[in-house]
Design a protein around this motif. Structure first.
Motif, PDB file in Angstrom:
ATOM      1  N   PHE A 179      92.503 -38.439  64.444  1.00 43.22           N
ATOM      2  CA  PHE A 179      90.870 -38.999  65.030  1.00 43.22           C
ATOM      3  C   PHE A 179      90.032 -38.315  66.019  1.00 43.22           C
ATOM      4  N   ASN A 180      91.138 -37.398  66.287  1.00 47.43           N
ATOM      5  CA  ASN A 180      89.838 -36.330  66.717  1.00 47.43           C
ATOM      6  C   ASN A 180      89.020 -35.576  66.476  1.00 47.43           C
ATOM      7  N   GLN A 181      90.415 -35.334  65.286  1.00 47.71           N
ATOM      8  CA  GLN A 181      89.161 -33.884  64.585  1.00 47.71           C
ATOM      9  C   GLN A 181      88.194 -34.218  63.926  1.00 47.71           C
ATOM     10  N   LEU A 182      88.174 -35.885  63.187  1.00 42.49           N
ATOM     11  CA  LEU A 182      87.275 -36.176  62.630  1.00 42.49           C
ATOM     12  C   LEU A 182      86.214 -36.537  63.692  1.00 42.49           C
ATOM     13  N   VAL A 183      86.922 -36.313  64.394  1.00 44.04           N
ATOM     14  CA  VAL A 183      85.763 -37.005  65.443  1.00 44.04           C
ATOM     15  C   VAL A 183      84.622 -35.284  66.432  1.00 44.04           C
ATOM     16  N   ALA A 184      85.744 -34.463  66.639  1.00 46.99           N
ATOM     17  CA  ALA A 184      85.210 -33.350  67.204  1.00 46.99           C
ATOM     18  C   ALA A 184      84.948 -32.432  66.297  1.00 46.99           C
ATOM     19  N   THR A 185      85.147 -32.418  64.975  1.00 46.10           N
ATOM     20  CA  THR A 185      84.724 -31.617  64.280  1.00 46.10           C
ATOM     21  C   THR A 185      82.885 -31.629  63.960  1.00 46.10           C
ATOM     22  N   PRO A 186      82.637 -30.717  64.598  1.00 44.17           N
ATOM     23  CA  PRO A 186      80.628 -30.745  63.574  1.00 44.17           C
ATOM     24  C   PRO A 186      80.950 -31.054  62.616  1.00 44.17           C
ATOM     25  N   TYR A 187      79.517 -31.973  61.838  1.00 39.30           N
ATOM     26  CA  TYR A 187      78.618 -31.709  60.557  1.00 39.30           C
ATOM     27  C   TYR A 187      77.970 -30.943  60.593  1.00 39.30           C
ATOM     28  N   TYR A 188      77.542 -30.730  59.136  1.00 42.60           N
ATOM     29  CA  TYR A 188      76.512 -30.085  58.741  1.00 42.60           C
ATOM     30  C   TYR A 188      75.566 -30.581  57.671  1.00 42.60           C
ATOM     31  N   LEU A 189      74.736 -30.419  58.615  1.00 48.30           N
ATOM     32  CA  LEU A 189      73.265 -31.532  58.306  1.00 48.30           C
ATOM     33  C   LEU A 189      72.596 -30.433  57.104  1.00 48.30           C
ATOM     34  N   ALA A 190      72.690 -30.570  56.225  1.00 44.57           N
ATOM     35  CA  ALA A 190      71.752 -30.142  54.927  1.00 44.57           C
ATOM     36  C   ALA A 190      70.500 -30.430  55.342  1.00 44.57           C
ATOM     37  N   ASN A 191      70.165 -31.557  55.637  1.00 43.79           N
ATOM     38  CA  ASN A 191      68.462 -31.741  55.488  1.00 43.79           C
ATOM     39  C   ASN A 191      67.565 -31.094  56.844  1.00 43.79           C
ATOM     40  N   ARG A 192      68.849 -31.334  58.077  1.00 43.51           N
ATOM     41  CA  ARG A 192      68.575 -30.601  58.913  1.00 43.51           C
ATOM     42  C   ARG A 192      67.807 -29.284  58.302  1.00 43.51           C
TER      43      ARG A 192
ATOM     44  N   MET B  14      86.602 -53.163  66.963  1.00 38.14           N
ATOM     45  CA  MET B  14      85.686 -53.342  67.845  1.00 38.14           C
ATOM     46  C   MET B  14      86.383 -52.566  68.558  1.00 38.14           C
ATOM     47  N   GLU B  15      87.978 -52.591  69.226  1.00 32.77           N
ATOM     48  CA  GLU B  15      88.328 -50.594  69.485  1.00 32.77           C
ATOM     49  C   GLU B  15      87.787 -49.958  69.481  1.00 32.77           C
ATOM     50  N   VAL B  16      88.087 -49.634  68.129  1.00 32.11           N
ATOM     51  CA  VAL B  16      87.201 -47.895  67.768  1.00 32.11           C
ATOM     52  C   VAL B  16      85.505 -47.849  67.643  1.00 32.11           C
ATOM     53  N   ASP B  17      85.225 -48.959  68.071  1.00 35.87           N
ATOM     54  CA  ASP B  17      83.886 -49.138  68.629  1.00 35.87           C
ATOM     55  C   ASP B  17      83.789 -48.530  69.510  1.00 35.87           C
ATOM     56  N   PHE B  18      84.656 -48.900  69.992  1.00 38.50           N
ATOM     57  CA  PHE B  18      84.561 -48.704  71.674  1.00 38.50           C
ATOM     58  C   PHE B  18      84.279 -47.445  72.211  1.00 38.50           C
ATOM     59  N   LEU B  19      85.890 -46.859  71.536  1.00 38.78           N
ATOM     60  CA  LEU B  19      86.094 -45.630  72.037  1.00 38.78           C
ATOM     61  C   LEU B  19      85.195 -44.599  71.324  1.00 38.78           C
ATOM     62  N   LEU B  20      84.872 -45.003  70.176  1.00 42.68           N
ATOM     63  CA  LEU B  20      83.580 -43.746  69.775  1.00 42.68           C
ATOM     64  C   LEU B  20      82.357 -43.423  71.077  1.00 42.68           C
ATOM     65  N   PHE B  21      81.854 -44.724  71.438  1.00 44.29           N
ATOM     66  CA  PHE B  21      80.762 -44.876  72.388  1.00 44.29           C
ATOM     67  C   PHE B  21      81.262 -44.232  73.484  1.00 44.29           C
ATOM     68  N   LEU B  22      83.034 -44.024  74.141  1.00 42.89           N
ATOM     69  CA  LEU B  22      82.827 -43.967  75.285  1.00 42.89           C
ATOM     70  C   LEU B  22      83.204 -41.996  74.461  1.00 42.89           C
ATOM     71  N   ARG B  23      83.956 -41.471  73.770  1.00 43.82           N
ATOM     72  CA  ARG B  23      83.655 -40.292  73.216  1.00 43.82           C
ATOM     73  C   ARG B  23      81.842 -39.920  73.238  1.00 43.82           C
ATOM     74  N   ALA B  24      80.887 -40.805  72.686  1.00 43.49           N
ATOM     75  CA  ALA B  24      79.555 -40.328  73.228  1.00 43.49           C
ATOM     76  C   ALA B  24      78.935 -39.738  74.336  1.00 43.49           C
ATOM     77  N   GLU B  25      79.974 -40.643  75.251  1.00 41.03           N
ATOM     78  CA  GLU B  25      79.534 -40.854  76.744  1.00 41.03           C
ATOM     79  C   GLU B  25      80.430 -40.085  77.227  1.00 41.03           C
ATOM     80  N   LEU B  26      81.600 -39.136  77.105  1.00 40.71           N
ATOM     81  CA  LEU B  26      82.283 -38.810  77.665  1.00 40.71           C
ATOM     82  C   LEU B  26      81.889 -37.067  77.509  1.00 40.71           C
ATOM     83  N   ALA B  27      81.495 -36.946  76.490  1.00 41.92           N
ATOM     84  CA  ALA B  27      80.563 -35.663  75.832  1.00 41.92           C
ATOM     85  C   ALA B  27      79.177 -35.616  76.436  1.00 41.92           C
TER      86      ALA B  27
END
Length: 479
Positions: free
Chosen positions: A311-324, A379-392
């Motif tokens: 899960f951390n690998q999926l969330v923490a690894t940056p994503y290449y955004l070709a459109n940008r 809901m649990e993972v939605d809250f966890l992703l909210f926390l990840r963004a806040e902690l970052a």
């Protein structure tokens, strides 16, 4: 209101067993059930067989509880003793009457193979298990609900078949089923082609997503708009099957890299194709919702399987955004790219005068069951992703807004992952889910919310409570 009359049939196996039955009958009476027991209601001089026959066949007796242990079962099968007499009466009633819901067996003893002792005439029927004294309360509630005809699981109202099933000719159909079967076979049977087959499936699904592109004349208020959303559900579930197999059958991180690459490609559908110059921002909201929903389901699947590092690998690894990159902007983005404000859903809500807090939350909630993932985990993972963004400490516009928490309800306790994190050992295990944040990091985050609660997500004045949802006061409180 007249109390429900219930007759208790049992065998005088031993003083201890008789005491147990007496306690059961007493508990029933104290719970408002008119329990009838021979010790109370069979008076001196009364004929026992006539009493039992009346109790079993009397229309005023709504229910009959058969307390079955080894002795009762053997006597019933041999038709000997009081239990044998009752067996003849009960079996006749069961097989000759239309209302067979009058009888239930409460099992109190198992044989050497762990099988329940039940009379032969009852072997194909559901019984209530009282063999584990530590679970008496739960079994007793089950019995009470049976007596009152108030099952814990109420049958829902009958709805309608989704249009992608009832009218498949109008649904979006993807050519992924064969690739999915091959990937599942490789993963579940540890075959050499598992990795290339999984890669093939995810790449094919990426290409096939083009078929979901909405025509420019489809408006958010239209049926076609909703049918497009509905048509994606079976492919979401198909993809989740693959992710679940990856979680359960392999620990190789290269599979998570495949899933990461799939989401990276998915992001390309959030923008117009290169040959399209005229478009509205809402034209791609369906893709944004599909990616958001799928990201939540994938996260919930990984966490439910204990794949915290994945899960951390999926969330923490940056994503290449070709459109940008094509516009000369910073091309590396983060996981919050998979949660967007969907203007089209707001337009639909306003124009159709839908009295809902969040259509996105409604869609997430109403579609969750078919994937095999409980909505509480979404809901649990939605809250966890909210926390990840806040902690970052991401920029305000990069926050993860947890739409599904609209469904929290009043007085919601901490999510399961945090309830279990009362244990320091468990918290250390799940820290990758939080980006390896410490208890002190979470305390600091909470203090920030206390100082400035206006920063917390809210719906119509009601704000989420990270303090409660993390159970912060209990976190790491035991070894």
């Amino acid at each position: 209101m007249t109390a429900i009359k219930v007759f208790i049939s049992y065998s005088w196996t031993s003083p201890d067993h008789e005491d147990w039955v007496l306690r059961l009958a007493t508990d029933l009476r104290e719970s408002g059930v008119d329990a009838i027991l021979d010790k109370w209601d069979l008076k001196e001089g009364h004929e026992a067989n006539a009493f039992m026959e009346k109790m079993v066949s009397d229309p005023d007796i709504s229910k009959v509880v058969i307390v079955s242990d080894r002795v009762y079962s053997e006597k019933s099968n041999k038709r000997t003793g009081g239990a044998g007499t009752e067996a003849q009466i009960i079996s006749s009633e069961i097989f000759s009457k239309e209302d067979q819901n009058k009888f239930v067996v409460a099992v109190t003893e198992l044989d050497d193979e762990g099988k329940a002792y039940v009379p032969k005439y009852y072997t194909s029927r559901i019984f209530i298990d009282f063999t584990d004294e530590s679970k008496f309360a739960g079994s007793f509630e089950q019995l009470l609900r049976w007596i009152a005809d108030k099952p814990i699981h109420k049958k829902p109202e009958l709805g309608s078949l989704p249009k992608y099933i009832s009218e498949p000719e109008e649904a979006v159909v993807l050519a992924t089923s064969a690739a999915k079967r091959r990937a599942m076979d490789g993963l579940t049977n540890s075959k050499a082609f598992a990795y290339p087959a999984t890669k093939e499936y995810l790449e094919l699904l990426s290409r096939e997503l083009e078929k979901f592109r909405l025509p420019s004349d489809v408006t958010p208020e239209s049926d076609e708009f909703i049918e497009n959303f509905q048509s994606f559900a079976p492919y979401r579930d198909e993809c989740i099957e693959i992710v679940r197999a990856v979680s359960d059958y392999t620990s190789d991180e290269k599979y998570i890299e495949l899933i990461h690459a799939f989401f990276e490609r998915f992001q390309g559908y959030f923008h117009p194709p290169k040959n399209v110059n005229s478009y509205h921002d809402t034209d791609f909201d369906n893709f944004k919702f599909f990616a958001h929903e799928l990201f939540l389901h994938v996260g919930a699947t990984l966490i439910s399987s204990g794949r915290y590092e994945a899960f951390n690998q999926l969330v923490a690894t940056p994503y290449y955004l070709a459109n940008r990159a094509d516009r000369g902007q910073e091309p590396m983005g983060n996981f919050t790219e998979f949660r967007h404000y969907l203007k089209s859903l707001e337009i639909r809500k306003q124009n159709l005068k839908l009295n809902r807090l969040s259509l996105a939350a409604d869609f997430l909630h109403d579609r969750a069951g078919a994937s095999g993932i409980d909505f509480s985990k979404i809901m649990e993972v939605d809250f966890l992703l909210f926390l990840r963004a806040e902690l970052a400490d991401l920029d305000y516009y990069d926050r993860w807004y947890p739409d599904s928490l609209v469904y929290l309800g009043y007085g919601h306790r901490a999510f399961e992952i945090f309830e279990r994190s009362r244990s320091k050992r468990y918290f250390e295990r799940i820290r990758p889910v939080l980006g390896n944040a410490t208890k002190e990091d979470l305390d600091k985050l909470v203090e920030g919310y206390r100082a400035d609660p206006q920063t917390l997500p809210r719906w119509e004045g009601s704000r989420i409570s990270p303090v409660s949802l993390m159970g912060i006061q209990n976190l790491c409180s035991v070894p």
